[in-house]
Scaffold this motif. Structure first.
Motif, PDB file in Angstrom:
ATOM      1  N   ASP A  10      49.739  28.508  30.300  1.00 38.44           N
ATOM      2  CA  ASP A  10      48.997  28.665  29.179  1.00 38.44           C
ATOM      3  C   ASP A  10      47.582  28.285  29.217  1.00 38.44           C
ATOM      4  N   ALA A  11      47.375  27.155  29.904  1.00 39.84           N
ATOM      5  CA  ALA A  11      45.821  26.704  30.274  1.00 39.84           C
ATOM      6  C   ALA A  11      45.252  27.824  30.939  1.00 39.84           C
ATOM      7  N   ALA A  12      45.929  28.179  31.960  1.00 41.93           N
ATOM      8  CA  ALA A  12      45.128  29.275  33.085  1.00 41.93           C
ATOM      9  C   ALA A  12      44.792  30.487  32.213  1.00 41.93           C
ATOM     10  N   TYR A  13      45.681  30.868  31.659  1.00 37.14           N
ATOM     11  CA  TYR A  13      45.408  32.158  30.699  1.00 37.14           C
ATOM     12  C   TYR A  13      44.316  31.970  29.636  1.00 37.14           C
ATOM     13  N   ARG A  14      44.258  30.764  29.191  1.00 36.69           N
ATOM     14  CA  ARG A  14      42.960  30.671  28.240  1.00 36.69           C
ATOM     15  C   ARG A  14      41.582  30.389  28.941  1.00 36.69           C
ATOM     16  N   GLU A  15      41.804  29.768  30.212  1.00 38.92           N
ATOM     17  CA  GLU A  15      40.318  29.275  30.869  1.00 38.92           C
ATOM     18  C   GLU A  15      40.000  30.394  31.680  1.00 38.92           C
ATOM     19  N   VAL A  16      40.793  31.248  32.257  1.00 43.19           N
ATOM     20  CA  VAL A  16      40.467  32.364  33.061  1.00 43.19           C
ATOM     21  C   VAL A  16      39.888  33.638  32.166  1.00 43.19           C
ATOM     22  N   GLY A  17      40.585  33.761  30.962  1.00 40.43           N
ATOM     23  CA  GLY A  17      40.460  34.703  29.932  1.00 40.43           C
ATOM     24  C   GLY A  17      39.124  34.368  29.266  1.00 40.43           C
ATOM     25  N   GLY A  18      38.625  33.072  29.286  1.00 43.34           N
ATOM     26  CA  GLY A  18      37.257  32.630  28.747  1.00 43.34           C
ATOM     27  C   GLY A  18      36.135  32.881  29.530  1.00 43.34           C
ATOM     28  N   ARG A  19      36.622  32.911  30.713  1.00 40.01           N
ATOM     29  CA  ARG A  19      35.391  33.066  31.835  1.00 40.01           C
ATOM     30  C   ARG A  19      35.229  34.681  32.191  1.00 40.01           C
ATOM     31  N   ILE A  21      33.947  37.204  30.579  1.00 41.76           N
ATOM     32  CA  ILE A  21      32.741  37.499  30.215  1.00 41.76           C
ATOM     33  C   ILE A  21      31.782  37.455  31.242  1.00 41.76           C
ATOM     34  N   ALA A  22      31.826  36.289  32.053  1.00 43.34           N
ATOM     35  CA  ALA A  22      30.821  35.880  33.065  1.00 43.34           C
ATOM     36  C   ALA A  22      31.478  36.343  34.406  1.00 43.34           C
ATOM     37  N   ASN A  23      32.232  37.010  34.250  1.00 47.72           N
ATOM     38  CA  ASN A  23      32.819  37.634  35.596  1.00 47.72           C
ATOM     39  C   ASN A  23      32.406  39.201  35.818  1.00 47.72           C
ATOM     40  N   PRO A  24      31.545  39.391  36.710  1.00 42.24           N
ATOM     41  CA  PRO A  24      30.908  41.011  36.791  1.00 42.24           C
ATOM     42  C   PRO A  24      32.017  41.782  37.511  1.00 42.24           C
ATOM     43  N   ASP A  25      32.820  40.898  38.447  1.00 43.19           N
ATOM     44  CA  ASP A  25      33.586  41.643  39.232  1.00 43.19           C
ATOM     45  C   ASP A  25      34.986  42.132  38.743  1.00 43.19           C
ATOM     46  N   VAL A  26      35.131  41.790  37.699  1.00 46.57           N
ATOM     47  CA  VAL A  26      36.718  42.119  36.822  1.00 46.57           C
ATOM     48  C   VAL A  26      36.503  42.978  35.648  1.00 46.57           C
ATOM     49  N   ARG A  27      37.117  43.760  35.469  1.00 46.53           N
ATOM     50  CA  ARG A  27      37.147  44.585  33.986  1.00 46.53           C
ATOM     51  C   ARG A  27      38.519  44.857  33.769  1.00 46.53           C
ATOM     52  N   VAL A  28      38.870  44.556  32.405  1.00 44.58           N
ATOM     53  CA  VAL A  28      39.902  44.825  31.768  1.00 44.58           C
ATOM     54  C   VAL A  28      40.104  46.043  31.054  1.00 44.58           C
ATOM     55  N   ASP A  29      40.767  47.180  31.393  1.00 39.12           N
ATOM     56  CA  ASP A  29      40.722  48.465  30.591  1.00 39.12           C
ATOM     57  C   ASP A  29      41.417  48.368  29.057  1.00 39.12           C
ATOM     58  N   PHE A 356      43.340  34.686  41.447  1.00 41.16           N
ATOM     59  CA  PHE A 356      42.749  35.575  42.275  1.00 41.16           C
ATOM     60  C   PHE A 356      41.612  36.424  41.641  1.00 41.16           C
ATOM     61  N   ILE A 357      41.653  36.478  40.169  1.00 41.30           N
ATOM     62  CA  ILE A 357      40.583  37.267  39.572  1.00 41.30           C
ATOM     63  C   ILE A 357      39.435  36.169  38.878  1.00 41.30           C
ATOM     64  N   ASP A 358      39.761  35.086  38.957  1.00 40.69           N
ATOM     65  CA  ASP A 358      38.784  34.101  38.368  1.00 40.69           C
ATOM     66  C   ASP A 358      37.431  34.315  38.908  1.00 40.69           C
ATOM     67  N   VAL A 359      36.473  33.789  38.259  1.00 36.91           N
ATOM     68  CA  VAL A 359      35.115  33.971  38.586  1.00 36.91           C
ATOM     69  C   VAL A 359      34.771  33.128  39.795  1.00 36.91           C
ATOM     70  N   ASP A 360      35.271  32.352  40.357  1.00 36.55           N
ATOM     71  CA  ASP A 360      34.942  31.791  41.724  1.00 36.55           C
ATOM     72  C   ASP A 360      35.899  32.474  42.411  1.00 36.55           C
ATOM     73  N   GLU A 361      35.163  33.271  43.612  1.00 40.76           N
ATOM     74  CA  GLU A 361      35.888  34.210  44.404  1.00 40.76           C
ATOM     75  C   GLU A 361      36.576  33.548  45.831  1.00 40.76           C
ATOM     76  N   THR A 362      36.229  32.063  45.883  1.00 45.12           N
ATOM     77  CA  THR A 362      36.856  31.474  47.096  1.00 45.12           C
ATOM     78  C   THR A 362      38.276  31.625  47.230  1.00 45.12           C
ATOM     79  N   TYR A 363      38.964  31.753  46.531  1.00 40.35           N
ATOM     80  CA  TYR A 363      40.298  31.930  46.462  1.00 40.35           C
ATOM     81  C   TYR A 363      40.614  33.239  47.089  1.00 40.35           C
ATOM     82  N   ARG A 364      40.176  34.194  46.524  1.00 45.30           N
ATOM     83  CA  ARG A 364      40.427  35.622  47.227  1.00 45.30           C
ATOM     84  C   ARG A 364      39.669  35.863  48.496  1.00 45.30           C
ATOM     85  N   ARG A 365      38.584  35.095  48.713  1.00 44.80           N
ATOM     86  CA  ARG A 365      37.847  35.305  50.058  1.00 44.80           C
ATOM     87  C   ARG A 365      38.726  34.551  51.117  1.00 44.80           C
ATOM     88  N   ASP A 366      39.293  33.390  50.900  1.00 44.15           N
ATOM     89  CA  ASP A 366      40.200  32.876  51.677  1.00 44.15           C
ATOM     90  C   ASP A 366      41.311  33.726  52.171  1.00 44.15           C
TER      91      ASP A 366
END
Length: 485
Positions: A10-19, A21-29, A356-366
């Motif tokens: 639940d916390a992950a959905y809220r935190e990632v969803g809140g970020r 707007i600041a993530n130019p690499d992700v778009r939700v249609d 994987f979709i969060d604003v910090d791309e370190t996870y997916r880069r690894d």
């Protein structure tokens, strides 16, 4: 435990969803599908480019058979691992390492004994090589030899800079089998009009192969991957496992998490993925439609005791993961126990997608980094296994297992040899005052192979070196003509 997982999700959905707007690499249609821009390549600094070119130029040119013998001289446990199938003492002890190296060369290069055998040289007589291969090469001996190589590389400082050895990547190499074989399957995309099989292999973050499994055709079932992880050649189980897009399922997420392993597959088909939630009334903003799946924790609770029995059976090797989950399905439909494992896995699949979709791309880069490393290993494997156009001619599965086991062992020999010599090159450069930065050293690759010879005449002779010594490094500033062999 399940309550903790529910709060975490639940916390992950809220935190990632809140970020978002600041993530130019992700778009939700509008339909809730997530679209992610690919990981941008990090520009290599000039210091890394120069260091890579310089250390690669310093690697001595060497033919594959000599490389194998040299590594075997460093790690005597490799030759000791090859014991006769009878269980008795080896009668060929004096020059057995040469015969083993010759067999490894013949089968990894896929050229057979003809260019390898030497009449009049006892260790290289064709009959002798055939005898050694049939009586000394089997999965158990190859596994023991591999474990010794992995342990030796782990002691090299450069390998320690590459990683801790507890991250594993699992991926498959496709091989055409142009003759009738029970385990070969058709797939026009990979094999054209012929049939083939998949070599599913695991590699750690230091570039060393840890284990493999021969899989019929191009079967997608990712449960073979769990068997590969629990059949590794020595050492500790990995803490993290990375795979390609086609190798994961909700059941695998559940099993690996229960087995104490974090699973991080690549997500090439991200827009088609569905998120799962435990709280149906929660508002996750832009991720509401994405999180349309409902996880029923009651299923997990009802079957928890049986889930633990299944997991313990896999962990102890009592059953194979592929076999037990096949039994948990009836005519392709999961049983209640199988569905409960999948429900548990959906918690961690959703957490993986969110990270994987969060604003910090370190996870997916690894994730992408170790996937690229394994692609480099497969490229080296293709260079080595070049004979007969890279096609395998075995009618029985054991023949394929032994040949690809030899290829995996040779790949580890090459990786260890390159690691040792790159480490020596770095020490020499540092002694000469060359500025070697730790971050550049960590990005060197153990799969450079321009120095490796796999064609032509194969000789089995070691250079005249003092005990513990290695070959002289080349001058990185010398011309190609000056260094030609």
């Amino acid at each position: 435990m399940l309550a903790d997982h529910a709060r975490t999700l639940d916390a992950a959905y809220r935190e990632v969803g809140g970020r978002l707007i600041a993530n130019p690499d992700v778009r939700v249609d509008a339909s809730g599908k997530i679209h992610l821009t690919g990981v941008k390549a990090v520009e290599e600094p000039p210091s890394l480019v120069d260091l890579r070119a310089r250390t690669t130029a310093m690697l001595p040119r060497v033919e594959l058979p000599e490389m194998i013998l040299e590594v075997m001289s460093w790690v005597p446990q490799v030759a000791e691992a090859f014991t006769p199938v009878s269980g008795g003492r080896a009668r060929l002890k004096d020059d057995l390492p040469v015969s083993i190296a010759a067999c490894l060369t013949a089968h990894s290069l896929n050229v057979g004994y003809r260019p390898i055998a030497k009449h009049g040289v006892e260790a290289l007589e064709r009959s002798r090589l055939s005898h050694v291969y049939q009586n000394y090469f089997r999965p158990e001996t190859l596994s023991l030899a591999n474990a010794a190589l992995v342990a030796r590389q782990a002691s090299v400082p450069l390998a320690q800079a590459w990683g801790g050895g507890l991250v594993a990547a699992v991926d498959g190499m496709r091989f055409v089998v142009p003759i009738p074989a029970a385990f070969a399957r058709p797939n026009r995309k990979y094999f054209g009009s012929k049939r083939g099989m998949t070599w599913l292999n695991a590699m750690n973050d230091r570039g060393m192969g840890r284990g493999a499994k021969v899989v019929s055709g191009t079967i997608r079932d990712s449960l073979h991957m769990v068997d590969v992880i629990f059949g590794l050649d020595g050492g500790d189980l990995p803490e993290i496992v990375v795979s390609d897009t086609g190798s994961y399922s909700d059941v695998v997420f559940g099993l690996l998490e229960l087995l104490g392993i974090s699973y991080r597959p690549a997500l090439a088909d991200l827009p088609d993925q569905k998120g799962w939630r435990i709280n149906p009334a929660a508002d996750y903003g832009p991720l509401n439609t994405f999180a349309r799946g409902k996880i029923d924790l009651r299923k997990v609770k009802r079957n928890w005791e049986d889930i633990l029995r299944v997991v313990a059976s896999i962990y102890t090797g009592t059953v194979r993961a592929y076999d037990v989950v096949t039994m948990l399905q009836r005519d392709g439909h999961p049983t209640a126990l199988c569905e409960s494992i999948a429900s548990y896995g959906r918690i961690f699949k959703s957490l993986h997608i969110l990270q994987f979709i969060d604003v910090d791309e370190t996870y997916r880069r690894d994730v992408k980094g170790i996937r690229n490393l394994q692609e480099n290993r497969h490229s080296l494997a293709r260079k080595i296994c070049h004979g007969k156009k890279g096609e395998l001619y075995h009618r029985y599965e054991r023949g394929i297992e032994n040949q690809l086991g030899a290829l995996g062992l040779v790949l580890n020999c090459v990786t260890l040899w390159t690691t040792v010599y790159l480490d020596a090159a770095l020490r020499q450069l540092k002694a000469q005052g060359y500025p070697v930065q730790d971050e550049d050293m960590a990005r060197l690759n153990p799969f450079v192979h321009s120095h490796l010879g796999v064609h032509g005449t194969y000789t089995f002779a070691l250079p005249d070196l003092a005990p513990g010594a290695i070959r002289d490094l080349r001058d990185p500033d010398a011309s190609e003509d000056d260094e030609a062999i």
